[in-house]
Design an enzyme around this catalytic site. Structure first.
Site, PDB file in Angstrom:
ATOM      1  CB  CYS A   1      -9.905 -18.343 -15.769  1.00 43.28           C
ATOM      2  SG  CYS A   1     -10.208 -18.288 -14.244  1.00 43.28           S
TER       3      CYS A   1
ATOM      4  CG  HIS B   1      -5.178   6.150  15.057  1.00 49.36           C
ATOM      5  ND1 HIS B   1      -5.459   5.693  13.724  1.00 49.36           N
ATOM      6  CD2 HIS B   1      -4.539   5.132  15.499  1.00 49.36           C
ATOM      7  CE1 HIS B   1      -4.820   4.699  13.696  1.00 49.36           C
ATOM      8  NE2 HIS B   1      -4.360   4.079  14.733  1.00 49.36           N
TER       9      HIS B   1
END
Length: 663
Positions: free
Chosen positions: A26, A586
């Site tokens: 929708c 990291h």
């Protein structure tokens, strides 16, 4: 690619391709019909970037996407190989297993949703014109007043015709036939009969059904009602017309159906509507109005508390549309409604809570959802939920956190008491959010004290929602994130343990390592570790250090030493330097989820490296395009072995520049 990745996650989240019976979309949602909803992973989908939330309703598994739903849908059906069901209406439901109550809600919502905006706009115009007259800005005798009032009042007066249009679609009646039925009910001469002073007889004398008969149809008494602004009579009339039209089609030859089907349908339906359907429907409406107002009058305060507390629950389950029928029944019977207005504080309480969450949260995604939800609740700029557009706020912000949603219900219940005390009434269908106010202006007398009670109630609801959330709801705002962080901390701790475990460290004869300096492993911008948008690193739970926003996708060694840990995904490297520092680098936030995509590892575990040697190549643009931050923390996991870890400089750095002093 972003839509493709999201589509794959959605397919996996709903239990895989084989679990999908069908999918359509929708305006804002992907609407799945699944074989087994238990196979779907609700939490994973809700936490996926690009998904607002997940809703289960009326046999559908709905994934709320937002404005980009059409593009996501197109990609989804290609990736999943699904049949293209295309776009459906926002009120689309699977009707195969609907109860009687569900069917009633479906009919009411389907009839009113398409023109709710026009109806609300008319109500606002009518209310504002009445206010202008009350304040002396416009004279009721002026042409300006009459024209402006006609703009607002005409939609309500001719409401049966507008309802007939949508009812025709629901009951599969030829459009202009349905409109013809409504037009006959509103024909000036017919309306005039209902107020005629000539009375032929009185039927049902002595009962609440007592009615005067002013005319007959071939000798049959007709109880003529005024059908302007009514709802139930035309809905039942068009419903009846659906059966009549089907019956007429069964025997009228195809060659003359174009004109004979509406001919016979109108000849049968309109008289029966005047003689039976109209009066019965009007009495039913009056009875419904009497029952609901009787319940309200029994204890207005209790009614206010219940409506205020549970209105948002009604919205979630879609049953709020049932109150629309009550609203129009009251409007037709009394000219006003005192029940639906009790829902008006709910949206203001909701946005008060949302504003507090906006200030409390540290999660960027939550902020991205909360701000537009806050605006939509005030001004009503997206999907209507009757009196305040609270759906984005409910599904995207408060309901997933539970406590804020409960707080908004409590604030709404308390504020709604003010509405009951002020005996506030709605005289027409109002707008959304703050645009509701004109609907509470009496068209005949203008602004009265009850109008100010409504404004006070919505302000109190907003303030209560905000204050209660600030005082009692903060712990629930980022609770889901805290669980995620706790898991990440554990993962990070395991990473640190791996570095220690694999590092061939000779214990020094002193408590602290000797001072040393690490050089930049990247070109980019050096920032304090506290500025990293991930609490695993910014809280220094793993150790102190710094972070770099890289401008080049090559990670290099920050000192001489050897590699003690190489993650298979390539997103992190652990080193033990010759001076005894244990370093974890990291690349990016949550980049482990990329499963190595965009990373190329250049070293192996136990490999000896020199400062500046390349360790990992990574594609900055690809990582960003996938939705991940490339900020790279450089963490000293054995910080406790140093008196102090400090930045040697800040700002732009190049490979080889001194960046961290370990003292």
């Amino acid at each position: 690619m972003a839509y493709e990745d999201l589509s794959k996650k959605i397919i996996a989240g709903v239990g895989g391709k084989d679990n999908v019976v069908s999918v359509v979309h929708c305006t804002t949602r992907l609407r799945f019909k699944l074989k087994d909803e238990k196979k779907a992973h609700d939490d994973e989908l809700k936490n996926t970037d690009g998904i607002v939330t997940v809703v289960k309703s009326a046999g559908q598994y709905q994934v709320v996407i937002g404005n980009e739903v059409a593009d996501v849908y197109d990609t989804l059906i290609k990736v999943g190989g699904f049949s293209d069901g295309g776009q459906v209406a926002d009120d689309y439901v699977d009707k195969s297993n609907m109860s009687i109550a569900d069917k009633f809600i479906d009919i009411v919502s389907g009839i009113f949703t398409p023109f709710l905006g026009a109806l609300a706009s008319a109500g606002m115009i009518k209310g504002l014109v009445a206010a202008c007259a009350s304040l002396g800005i416009l004279s009721k005798a002026s042409g300006a007043y009459q024209i402006l009032y006609a703009i607002g009042d005409s939609i309500f007066y001719f409401l049966p015709i507008m309802i007939a249009v949508n009812a025709a679609k629901k009951f599969k009646v030829e459009l202009f036939t349905a409109m013809g039925i409504a037009a006959a009910m509103l024909y000036p001469a017919i309306v005039a009969i209902s107020s005629s002073k000539t009375t032929l007889m009185t039927i049902f004398k002595g009962t609440f059904l007592q009615s005067d008969v002013h005319t007959t149809f071939f000798g049959i008494p007709v109880i003529m009602m005024n059908y302007s602004s009514t709802v139930i009579p035309i809905i039942l009339a068009v419903w009846f017309a659906g059966y009549v039209q089907k019956w007429v089609k069964s025997w009228v030859p195809a060659v003359v159906r174009t004109f004979l089907v509406p001919f016979f349908t109108l000849l049968i339906v309109v008289p029966i509507t005047f003689i039976v359907i109209g009066p019965v429907a009007t009495w039913l409406g009056d009875l419904l109005a009497a029952v609901t107002n009787g319940a309200y009058n029994l204890s207005p305060i209790l009614a206010a508390i219940l409506m205020g507390a549970f209105w948002q629950v009604f919205v979630i389950f879609g049953v709020h549309w049932g109150f629309v029928a009550v609203f129009f029944a009251n409007l037709a019977a009394y000219g006003f409604d005192k029940l639906l207005v009790l829902s008006s504080a709910a949206s203001f309480a909701q946005i008060g809570v949302v504003l507090a969450i906006l200030l409390q949260t540290k999660n960027e995604k939550t902020k991205g959802l909360a701000f537009p939800a806050f605006l939509s609740g005030i001004f009503g700029v997206t999907e209507p939920a009757i009196y305040g557009v609270t759906e984005p706020a409910i599904y995207g912000v408060t309901l997933p956190r539970k406590k804020p949603f409960i707080i908004s219900c409590i604030a709404s219940a308390l504020a709604t008491i003010i509405i009951a005390l002020g005996n506030v009434k709605l005289y027409m269908m109002g707008g959304m959010g703050i645009f509701l106010y004109p609907a509470a202006i009496n068209p005949k007398t203008g602004i009265d004290k009850s109008f100010y009670f409504l404004i006070a109630a919505t302000i109190v609801a907003f303030i209560l929602g905000f204050v209660l959330q600030m005082l009692f709801g903060k712990d629930a705002v980022d609770a889901q994130d805290q669980e995620h962080i706790a898991n990440d901390v554990q993962v990070a701790a395991n990473e640190a343990k791996e570095i220690k475990k694999n590092a061939a460290v000779v214990k020094p004869s002193v408590d602290y390592n000797k001072p040393t300096t690490l050089v930049s492993p990247l070109n980019g911008e050096l920032i304090p570790l506290s500025e990293v948008k991930d609490e695993v690193f910014s809280t220094k739970a793993m150790g102190d250090g710094a972070a770099i926003r890289p401008s080049e996708g090559v990670l290099r060694a920050p000192a001489n030493g050897h590699v003690v840990l190489v993650f298979p995904t390539g997103h992190a490297i652990g080193m033990h330097t010759d001076d005894g520092a244990e370093v974890l680098m990291h690349i990016g936030m949550d980049t482990v989820n990329l499963n190595g995509k965009g990373f190329e590892t250049l070293v192996k575990k136990d490999q000896v490296v020199k400062a500046g040697d390349p360790l990992v190549k990574f594609d900055i643009e690809a990582i960003k395009k996938a939705g991940y931050d490339v900020t790279t923390p450089i963490v000293i996991t054995n910080t406790k072995n140093y008196h102090k870890v400090s930045l040697a400089k800040q700002g732009l750095v190049h490979v080889g520049d001194n960046v961290l002093d370990l003292d």
